[in-house]
Design a protein around this motif. Structure first.
Motif, mmCIF file in Angstrom:
data_model
loop_
_atom_site.group_PDB
_atom_site.id
_atom_site.type_symbol
_atom_site.label_atom_id
_atom_site.label_comp_id
_atom_site.label_asym_id
_atom_site.label_seq_id
_atom_site.Cartn_x
_atom_site.Cartn_y
_atom_site.Cartn_z
ATOM 1 N N ARG A 230 13.730 10.697 -2.475
ATOM 2 C CA ARG A 230 14.981 9.921 -2.477
ATOM 3 C C ARG A 230 15.795 10.205 -1.212
ATOM 4 N N ASP A 231 15.884 11.483 -0.854
ATOM 5 C CA ASP A 231 16.664 11.838 0.337
ATOM 6 C C ASP A 231 16.089 11.188 1.591
ATOM 7 N N VAL A 232 14.762 11.235 1.722
ATOM 8 C CA VAL A 232 14.110 10.668 2.907
ATOM 9 C C VAL A 232 14.272 9.154 2.938
ATOM 10 N N THR A 233 14.163 8.524 1.777
ATOM 11 C CA THR A 233 14.253 7.068 1.689
ATOM 12 C C THR A 233 15.620 6.559 2.130
ATOM 13 N N HIS A 234 16.656 7.309 1.800
ATOM 14 C CA HIS A 234 18.007 6.830 2.078
ATOM 15 C C HIS A 234 18.667 7.536 3.258
ATOM 16 N N ALA A 235 17.917 8.365 3.987
ATOM 17 C CA ALA A 235 18.496 9.135 5.085
ATOM 18 C C ALA A 235 18.872 8.247 6.261
ATOM 19 N N ALA A 236 19.987 8.601 6.904
ATOM 20 C CA ALA A 236 20.437 7.850 8.079
ATOM 21 C C ALA A 236 19.755 8.331 9.355
ATOM 22 N N PRO B 111 5.202 23.366 1.469
ATOM 23 C CA PRO B 111 4.339 24.456 0.983
ATOM 24 C C PRO B 111 5.069 25.437 0.067
ATOM 25 N N ARG B 112 6.343 25.708 0.380
ATOM 26 C CA ARG B 112 7.097 26.640 -0.453
ATOM 27 C C ARG B 112 7.404 26.053 -1.819
ATOM 28 N N ARG B 113 7.655 24.785 -1.868
ATOM 29 C CA ARG B 113 8.039 24.135 -3.126
ATOM 30 C C ARG B 113 6.850 23.730 -3.989
ATOM 31 N N LEU B 114 5.742 23.341 -3.338
ATOM 32 C CA LEU B 114 4.613 22.790 -4.092
ATOM 33 C C LEU B 114 3.328 23.592 -3.944
ATOM 34 N N GLY B 115 3.274 24.512 -2.983
ATOM 35 C CA GLY B 115 2.057 25.278 -2.774
ATOM 36 C C GLY B 115 1.057 24.529 -1.907
ATOM 37 N N LYS B 116 -0.069 25.191 -1.655
ATOM 38 C CA LYS B 116 -1.095 24.628 -0.770
ATOM 39 C C LYS B 116 -2.475 24.583 -1.431
ATOM 40 N N VAL C 85 0.832 -1.195 0.000
ATOM 41 C CA VAL C 85 0.000 0.000 0.000
ATOM 42 C C VAL C 85 0.871 1.250 0.000
ATOM 43 N N LEU C 86 1.949 1.252 0.794
ATOM 44 C CA LEU C 86 2.857 2.396 0.809
ATOM 45 C C LEU C 86 3.461 2.633 -0.572
ATOM 46 N N ASP C 87 3.915 1.578 -1.206
ATOM 47 C CA ASP C 87 4.529 1.712 -2.532
ATOM 48 C C ASP C 87 3.514 2.221 -3.552
ATOM 49 N N GLY C 88 2.303 1.663 -3.498
ATOM 50 C CA GLY C 88 1.267 2.106 -4.435
ATOM 51 C C GLY C 88 0.883 3.553 -4.207
ATOM 52 N N PHE C 89 0.810 3.959 -2.943
ATOM 53 C CA PHE C 89 0.471 5.348 -2.641
ATOM 54 C C PHE C 89 1.554 6.298 -3.125
ATOM 55 N N LEU C 90 2.815 5.937 -2.945
ATOM 56 C CA LEU C 90 3.909 6.795 -3.408
ATOM 57 C C LEU C 90 3.874 6.966 -4.924
ATOM 58 N N LYS C 91 3.524 5.933 -5.645
ATOM 59 C CA LYS C 91 3.415 6.043 -7.105
ATOM 60 C C LYS C 91 2.260 6.966 -7.493
ATOM 61 N N LEU C 92 1.125 6.823 -6.827
ATOM 62 C CA LEU C 92 -0.004 7.702 -7.114
ATOM 63 C C LEU C 92 0.318 9.142 -6.741
ATOM 64 N N ALA C 93 0.955 9.344 -5.596
ATOM 65 C CA ALA C 93 1.309 10.702 -5.169
ATOM 66 C C ALA C 93 2.230 11.356 -6.180
ATOM 67 N N ASP C 94 3.216 10.618 -6.658
ATOM 68 C CA ASP C 94 4.131 11.153 -7.677
ATOM 69 C C ASP C 94 3.363 11.552 -8.940
ATOM 70 N N ASP D 297 7.767 21.655 -13.520
ATOM 71 C CA ASP D 297 8.914 20.745 -13.559
ATOM 72 C C ASP D 297 9.822 20.905 -12.342
ATOM 73 N N ARG D 298 9.984 22.145 -11.880
ATOM 74 C CA ARG D 298 10.845 22.365 -10.719
ATOM 75 C C ARG D 298 10.224 21.718 -9.474
ATOM 76 N N GLY D 299 8.894 21.831 -9.357
ATOM 77 C CA GLY D 299 8.226 21.260 -8.203
ATOM 78 C C GLY D 299 8.334 19.747 -8.161
ATOM 79 N N ILE D 300 8.083 19.105 -9.295
ATOM 80 C CA ILE D 300 8.131 17.646 -9.292
ATOM 81 C C ILE D 300 9.562 17.155 -9.127
ATOM 82 N N ALA D 301 10.541 17.889 -9.672
ATOM 83 C CA ALA D 301 11.946 17.498 -9.479
ATOM 84 C C ALA D 301 12.320 17.598 -8.009
ATOM 85 N N TRP D 302 11.860 18.663 -7.356
ATOM 86 C CA TRP D 302 12.159 18.790 -5.929
ATOM 87 C C TRP D 302 11.508 17.655 -5.143
#
Length: 298
Positions: free
Chosen positions: A42-48, A61-66, A13-22, A31-36
């Motif tokens: 990726r950063d969150v997935t691999h963060a220590a 909110p700053r990157r994608l709006g509300k 379910v998590l994987d499917g939701f992430l694909k839908l969210a993307d 393009d800048r928003g989706i790239a961010w």
């Protein structure tokens, strides 16, 4: 009514939701928003540690709006097919992204995820907390995160309470009867509505009915109004005191309250109350012909 059985969605379910969210975010931003967003995932997935998650959630909110997510019916149906009961009809873009980032932080360790979620919510600002609580039905092992969910419904902040209580399958599936009853009663105390609560009729129970009869009696004694929605939870399990309360509400209430009592009794035909039969039958006929339901009376 027995206690609820938790829904176990897991990583699929998590994987499917992430694909839908993307997919949805790529349709709603540039393009800048989706790239961010993709970089943040990726950063969150691999963060220590949790630092990347905190930074990303704060920047959303700053990157994608509300703006409102405003998904069409077909896309809402895709969400419901992925996770039964998932209702994104009033989500915003930033809420979707924040839930996706929290979901992306799951590394397979459910206990670690629950601890991360709890500590993050403890320090989150209100809009972050609202978003993360809306994501409750998506997170793994719902029992582990229940203490934080219950804390949210105890909140005096109405938007936080409603993030858990409204349009959310998590309470219906996970809360014990005591926790469920406390949530419903709290809705009346903070002036929230009941109709968006999923499973309200299925999880009605005699103890809740008695609690709400007591609440109605307190309001009458203080000469305060009683929400018509209270009868929806009382009528199916009305004992002698509940029947008397329904009759009192009919006699002393306004037209809207009588409409609500008529609808509640229509949904609980086994309950017999000494009311003017013609008047009750007339209102119930109009409820059917005019397609009046709880959202109309709330």
């Amino acid at each position: 009514m027995p206690n609820a059985i938790s829904y176990q969605g897991g990583t699929a379910v998590l994987d499917g939701f992430l694909k839908l969210a993307d997919e949805w975010i790529s349709q709603k931003t540039d393009d800048r928003g989706i790239a961010w967003f993709r970089g943040a995932v990726r950063d969150v997935t691999h963060a220590a540690n949790e630092r990347a998650l905190g930074i990303a959630v704060g920047l959303v909110p700053r990157r994608l709006g509300k703006a409102d997510l405003a998904l069409p019916a077909a896309e809402l149906a895709r969400a419901g097919a992925l996770r039964p009961g998932l209702d994104l009809s009033d989500w915003s873009i930033d809420q979707l992204a924040r839930v996706a980032l929290m979901a992306a932080s799951h590394s397979g360790d459910e206990a670690a995820f629950a601890s991360r979620f709890d500590s993050f919510c403890a320090t989150a600002e209100i809009n972050e907390l609202i978003a993360l609580c809306r994501g409750l039905p998506l997170y793994p092992n719902p029992v582990l995160i229940e203490p934080r969910a219950r804390e949210a419904v105890r909140s005096g902040m109405k938007p936080v309470f409603e993030a858990v209580a409204h349009r959310n399958p998590y309470p219906r599936e996970t809360f014990s009867e005591d926790a469920w009853n406390q949530m419903v009663v709290k809705a009346f105390f903070i002036g929230s509505t009941l109709w968006p609560i999923q499973g309200l009729d299925q999880r009605a129970n005699p103890r809740l009915a008695r609690m709400l009869v007591g609440l109605a009696q307190e309001r009458w004694a203080a000469q305060r109004p009683v929400s018509g929605e209270v009868w929806r939870c009382i009528a199916p399990h009305a004992d002698g005191e509940g029947v008397a309360a329904l009759a009192h509400g009919w006699t002393t209430g306004n037209d809207r309250e009588r409409w609500a009592i008529a609808l509640a009794l229509q949904m609980a035909p086994q309950i017999r109350i000494d009311l003017p039969a013609d008047e009750l039958a007339h209102l119930q006929a109009r409820l059917i012909s005019e397609k009046i339901n709880w959202p109309d009376l709330a």
